[in-house]
Scaffold this motif. Structure first.
Motif, PDB file in Angstrom:
ATOM      1  N   TRP A 202     -22.789  47.914  14.165  1.00 61.31           N
ATOM      2  CA  TRP A 202     -23.908  47.836  13.218  1.00 61.31           C
ATOM      3  C   TRP A 202     -24.900  46.733  13.602  1.00 61.31           C
ATOM      4  O   TRP A 202     -26.079  46.799  13.253  1.00 61.31           O
ATOM      5  CB  TRP A 202     -23.412  47.652  11.791  1.00 61.31           C
ATOM      6  CG  TRP A 202     -22.667  46.381  11.512  1.00 61.31           C
ATOM      7  CD1 TRP A 202     -21.325  46.204  11.516  1.00 61.31           C
ATOM      8  CD2 TRP A 202     -23.234  45.103  11.159  1.00 61.31           C
ATOM      9  NE1 TRP A 202     -20.998  44.909  11.208  1.00 61.31           N
ATOM     10  CE2 TRP A 202     -22.154  44.206  10.975  1.00 61.31           C
ATOM     11  CE3 TRP A 202     -24.527  44.636  10.986  1.00 61.31           C
ATOM     12  CZ2 TRP A 202     -22.339  42.880  10.638  1.00 61.31           C
ATOM     13  CZ3 TRP A 202     -24.718  43.304  10.644  1.00 61.31           C
ATOM     14  CH2 TRP A 202     -23.633  42.447  10.474  1.00 61.31           C
ATOM     15  N   TYR A 203     -24.430  45.726  14.333  1.00 61.62           N
ATOM     16  CA  TYR A 203     -25.337  44.676  14.784  1.00 61.62           C
ATOM     17  C   TYR A 203     -26.456  45.251  15.659  1.00 61.62           C
ATOM     18  O   TYR A 203     -27.554  44.712  15.704  1.00 61.62           O
ATOM     19  CB  TYR A 203     -24.581  43.633  15.614  1.00 61.62           C
ATOM     20  CG  TYR A 203     -23.848  42.587  14.820  1.00 61.62           C
ATOM     21  CD1 TYR A 203     -24.451  41.377  14.504  1.00 61.62           C
ATOM     22  CD2 TYR A 203     -22.530  42.786  14.413  1.00 61.62           C
ATOM     23  CE1 TYR A 203     -23.763  40.392  13.788  1.00 61.62           C
ATOM     24  CE2 TYR A 203     -21.827  41.818  13.708  1.00 61.62           C
ATOM     25  CZ  TYR A 203     -22.455  40.624  13.397  1.00 61.62           C
ATOM     26  OH  TYR A 203     -21.782  39.659  12.694  1.00 61.62           O
ATOM     27  N   PHE A 204     -26.156  46.343  16.380  1.00 65.74           N
ATOM     28  CA  PHE A 204     -27.065  46.874  17.391  1.00 65.74           C
ATOM     29  C   PHE A 204     -27.845  48.103  16.916  1.00 65.74           C
ATOM     30  O   PHE A 204     -28.503  48.743  17.724  1.00 65.74           O
ATOM     31  CB  PHE A 204     -26.267  47.228  18.658  1.00 65.74           C
ATOM     32  CG  PHE A 204     -25.557  46.057  19.267  1.00 65.74           C
ATOM     33  CD1 PHE A 204     -26.205  45.227  20.174  1.00 65.74           C
ATOM     34  CD2 PHE A 204     -24.230  45.771  18.943  1.00 65.74           C
ATOM     35  CE1 PHE A 204     -25.556  44.147  20.742  1.00 65.74           C
ATOM     36  CE2 PHE A 204     -23.570  44.689  19.504  1.00 65.74           C
ATOM     37  CZ  PHE A 204     -24.232  43.876  20.404  1.00 65.74           C
ATOM     38  N   GLU A 205     -27.758  48.427  15.625  1.00 67.91           N
ATOM     39  CA  GLU A 205     -28.482  49.588  15.111  1.00 67.91           C
ATOM     40  C   GLU A 205     -29.993  49.368  15.288  1.00 67.91           C
ATOM     41  O   GLU A 205     -30.539  48.340  14.904  1.00 67.91           O
ATOM     42  CB  GLU A 205     -28.114  49.772  13.634  1.00 67.91           C
ATOM     43  CG  GLU A 205     -28.381  51.154  13.111  1.00 67.91           C
ATOM     44  CD  GLU A 205     -29.851  51.327  12.688  1.00 67.91           C
ATOM     45  OE1 GLU A 205     -30.399  50.377  12.091  1.00 67.91           O
ATOM     46  OE2 GLU A 205     -30.427  52.387  12.981  1.00 67.91           O
ATOM     47  N   SER A 206     -30.656  50.326  15.904  1.00 73.87           N
ATOM     48  CA  SER A 206     -32.031  50.140  16.385  1.00 73.87           C
ATOM     49  C   SER A 206     -33.002  49.681  15.307  1.00 73.87           C
ATOM     50  O   SER A 206     -33.732  48.686  15.482  1.00 73.87           O
ATOM     51  CB  SER A 206     -32.542  51.435  17.018  1.00 73.87           C
ATOM     52  OG  SER A 206     -31.802  51.741  18.171  1.00 73.87           O
TER      53      SER A 206
END
Length: 878
Positions: A202-206
């Protein structure tokens, strides 16, 4: 299930600990940070402090240990260095204003990549935190140093290039997404000393990452930040910002820019090359002394030292930018008075970049601000001196360098010249800055006079000669009378404390004075702290101006350092070309010449181009200087591309996109790789990534295997590199295989060179000079003698080499033909298989065959035949 009732304090602890399971929590209790349960056990072991226990509402005591708050930074740093995270939990309410338990919260999580303690960081090296995000065979890389505010983002298309970026930045902490290749992570852990943590997807969700970046930098879209072509890099950077907010609990106002960069803008240096060329540390003991940066670093500021390291790690590919740097170095080499005056002005300049970091965190002290003011005092003089320098870069420095006069004046008016370290003890604000502070200070000063006058008055009134008015923190002000005068104490004195030989009293008048004096002292300390914080915050509002000035000062510092070294070491300005020509006259190794007497160092010529002089085959004995020569060529090229002058009498340097080196080898036992496997891994990396614009340095390829295997590999590597349809790169190829000299004339662009050697009987002298032609022998026995090998071994080796020379497997043999053929032996089942050729088996076999062929059997007696057979058997059994 039995519910265990905890004490209120332990309930508070457990609730906070639940949010920071992966960190050791430093829980503030009075003057100590305490740790409990598993944290206590771990900290006790790692910090070597006593493990005790504390009642927590359970039948058993909770394991506990603690450290004093005033020395906590040392303990935190020790845990960080061991790879732990530390969550600092503070009281966020004043105990005086609260009934019951004081509210506490985690105010910061310290990790290796977010450590800001100046006492534990190397001021000449950035402390980088890197985040890697992998998606669809592309890799986004965000890299930040929160102590300076430097923030970079890029994308690459292969995990090998990620390793190159890791080698460039040397982060102390790395973050990555859960989907990253496991083998890749394993390789990172094996090769780099850094704490590596996984972040959830979730940290890398665009959309989340994009919004995080927009919110932090206060922009409406990412195009203004230059991120339109860095989609994967945006994810890495957004996740990194999320992680920083989560751990630092701070606005991070000093992170003002995010700089996208293309790896194609700089010369690529892989980890092997950085290590082999010893750019920022020595190969053996990891020290600066003995490395390239150890020679070049004559900077006066911490900012300049860090920027110099960055420039060395990122050589330029743009000719104009290189020449802009060289123009400034030319000025500073030719004008030593100007150079030294500027360097003297830089000497007291403070680390402005890291000050901003501490301001952002609210940890900058009064002394920091005074040092900052002194630094700003140097800027007008610096700016005036560079005004008349006529160059592109000097004009940029002049424009970027803001003297920050308003900031200087603010600190000068507000902060005394010699303040205390602490912000909470007062005596910070200069007289005349704030009217209320001045009044309260007057009250405290006058209060001491009042006390003196009251003491004199009471002595006269009571006739008690020993009467003293004293003060301590427990009882405040009091009148002390020794017991021999107790009969003279008047009725208005109220007893406060009885001692063995005296009594202590208070009077209404003294109590009134006490309230006035102590109230003023306490109040002035609080006001001074508030005023200091406002001054610190006001400086923080000028973060952009300060950062620009800091970069300008750092750039000037590095160029002055280049000029100083060029002048003192007799370096020359290189010409830069795009035609691929490397032409060096009397080149010298920048580090080796510093380690020996300059007059003793033997300089050498080098000429390489993209046509007839692409590859130099260099032969000669070990210890003669082949490796030093090849490394010096690589370092001279690199120096030219970082904008430095070079150690030579003349140099024309064609820009190279990469420098590859394969120099020396060692086992990599951690990953189970032998010396030869390490060597071949490095060779494979070069052959797969080099281009016609690269510079390749290869030293002794193939030594880790049998003679014919090694020779075959070395020969094939030269063929591959020389082929314009495959690589066609400029190459220096040192080898002990003299057979490779046959390639001159057979392969286009290949030329022979050797190290000149002077023979004196059985001894040799290395002349360290590269000359045209190939060496005809290796002088291995002479080198062994120089190394101190026992004389008996040397003499026996001479005997053996004489015998073996008579049946040399390569003597009078067409090597090219041998290398193309496979030697086969026939097995009992009449099937052939490849057989490795062995030097000693082959020579013995040939000798016996030759003697058998020479025998005249019919003319021998039976006894002669038996004797001869016995001799041949002895030869075979040797």
């Amino acid at each position: 299930m039995i519910m265990i009732k905890l004490t209120p304090m332990m309930q508070q602890y457990m609730e906070l600990k639940e949010k920071y399971k992966d960190a050791i929590m430093f829980f503030r209790l009075g003057d100590f940070y305490e740790m409990f349960f598993e944290d206590a056990i771990t900290a006790s072991r790692e910090l070597e402090i006593t493990l005790t226990g504390r009642e927590c509402g359970q039948e058993e005591r909770a394991p506990m240990c603690g450290v004093p708050y005033h020395s906590a930074e040392n303990y935190i740093n020790r845990l960080i260095q061991k790879g732990y995270k530390v969550a600092i939990c503070e009281q966020v309410e004043n105990p005086k204003d609260v009934k019951g338990i004081v509210k506490r919260d985690v105010v910061r999580v310290v990790t290796p990549g977010t450590n800001i303690n100046p006492n534990t960081l190397d001021e000449k090296k950035n402390n980088y935190l890197m985040c890697i995000y992998s998606s669809e065979n592309r890799y986004g890389i965000g890299t930040v140093d929160i102590t300076t505010g430097d923030f970079y983002v890029t994308e690459v298309n292969h995990w090998k290039k990620v390793l190159d970026e890791i080698a460039k930045f040397s982060p102390t902490e790395m973050l990555y997404n859960e989907g990253l290749n496991g083998e890749f992570i394993k390789e990172i852990k094996e090769k780099y000393i850094a704490v590596i943590n996984t972040l959830e997807d979730w940290y890398f969700e665009s959309s989340r990452c994009e919004q995080k970046i927009k919110d932090h930098f206060n922009v409406h879209n990412l195009d203004g930040l230059g991120l339109s072509e860095y989609n994967i890099g945006t994810n890495a950077s957004g996740a990194l910002i999320e992680y920083l907010y989560e751990t630092q609990k701070n606005t991070l106002q000093h992170l003002t820019t995010l700089v996208p960069y293309s790896t194609d803008a700089f010369m690529m240096l892989d980890n092997f090359t950085r290590r082999n060329l010893e750019l920022v540390e020595t190969l053996r003991d990891k020290q600066r002394k003995g490395s390239l940066i150890g020679v070049l670093d004559k900077t006066k500021t911490a900012m300049g030292a860090r920027l110099l390291r960055t420039w060395i790690e990122q050589p330029l590919l743009d000719m104009d930018t290189i020449n802009n740097r060289l123009d400034m170095v030319q000025v500073f080499k030719n004008q030593p008075l100007l150079r030294e005056e500027l360097r003297e002005l830089l000497q007291p300049v403070y680390d402005l970049e890291r000050l901003l970091g501490r301001i952002s965190y609210g940890t900058a002290s009064p002394r920091d601000l005074v040092a900052f003011k002194q630094s700003l005092g140097m800027l007008p003089g610096i700016k005036a001196l560079i005004y008349d320098i006529d160059s592109t870069l000097s004009k940029w420095i002049f424009d970027e360098l803001d003297p920050l006069k308003d900031v200087y004046e603010l600190i000068d008016k507000a902060i005394i010249d010699e303040p205390p370290i602490s912000t909470k003890d007062g005596h910070i604000i200069k007289r005349g800055y704030n009217e209320e502070v001045d009044k309260l200070r007057t009250a405290t000063t006058e209060g001491k006079r009042w006390i003196g006058e009251l003491e004199a008055k009471e002595k006269e009134k009571t006739n008690i000669k020993s009467l003293k008015i004293k003060y301590n923190k427990v009882f405040g002000y009091y009148i002390e009378v020794t017991k021999s005068y107790l009969s003279l104490v008047p009725e208005g004195y109220v007893r406060k404390q009885t001692l063995a030989n005296a009594e202590r009293y208070i009077t209404p008048e003294l109590k009134e004075m006490e309230d006035t004096i102590l109230g003023a002292e306490e109040k002035v300390v609080a006001i001074e702290y508030d005023l200091f914080v406002k001054v610190r915050e006001a400086i923080g509002q000028e973060v952009l101006r300060i950062k620009k000035t800091a970069k300008a000062v750092a750039t000037l510092d590095v160029l002055l350092s280049y000029g100083f070294v060029a002048d003192r070491q007799n370096y020359v300005r290189p010409s830069i070309n795009k035609e691929g020509v490397i032409d060096i006259k009397e080149g010298r190794h920048p580090v080796v010449e510093k380690m020996i007497d300059n007059d003793m160092f033997v300089s050498n010529e080098t000429y390489l181009d993209n046509l007839d002089q692409r590859i130099s085959i260099i032969t000669g004995p070990n210890m003669a200087g082949k490796s030093t020569y090849m490394r010096q060529v690589a370092l001279i090229v690199l120096l030219g591309q970082i904008g430095s002058f070079v150690p030579a009498t003349e140099a024309n340097i064609g820009i190279v996109d990469r420098i590859f080196t394969r120099v020396g080898a060692s086992d990599d036992l951690a990953s189970g790789q032998s010396t030869f496997m390490v060597e071949m891994t490095e060779v494979a990396n070069i052959l797969r990534n080099a281009t016609k614009n690269s510079l390749i340095i290869l030293d002794e390829i193939g030594r880790g295997t049998s003679t014919f295997d090694g020779l075959s590999i070395a020969w094939s590597v030269v063929e591959y590199i020389s082929d314009l349809n495959k690589i066609g790169a400029k190459t220096l190829f040192a080898t002990h295989y003299h057979e490779l000299t046959e390639l001159e004339g057979k392969l286009e662009g290949v030329n022979n060179y050797c190290i000149a050697v002077k023979e004196l009987g059985d001894d040799i002298i290395f002349l360290r000079k590269i000359i045209k032609g190939g060496a005809d022998q290796s002088y291995g026995i002479q080198v062994a003698k120089l190394a101190g090998v026992p004389e008996f071994v040397i003499n026996r080796a001479k005997e053996l080499v004489s015998e073996l020379a008579d049946a040399d497997i390569t003597k009078n043999v067409n090597v090219e033909k041998v290398l193309k053929e496979k030697k086969e032996v026939v097995t009992d089942d009449n099937k052939s298989r490849p057989q490795q050729m062995s030097l000693f088996e082959e020579t013995t076999h040939n000798k016996v065959i030759k003697e058998l062929q020479a025998l005249s059997i019919l003319e021998m007696t039976p006894m002669d035949a038996l004797n001869k057979l016995y001799e041949l058997q002895k030869i075979i059994k040797k």
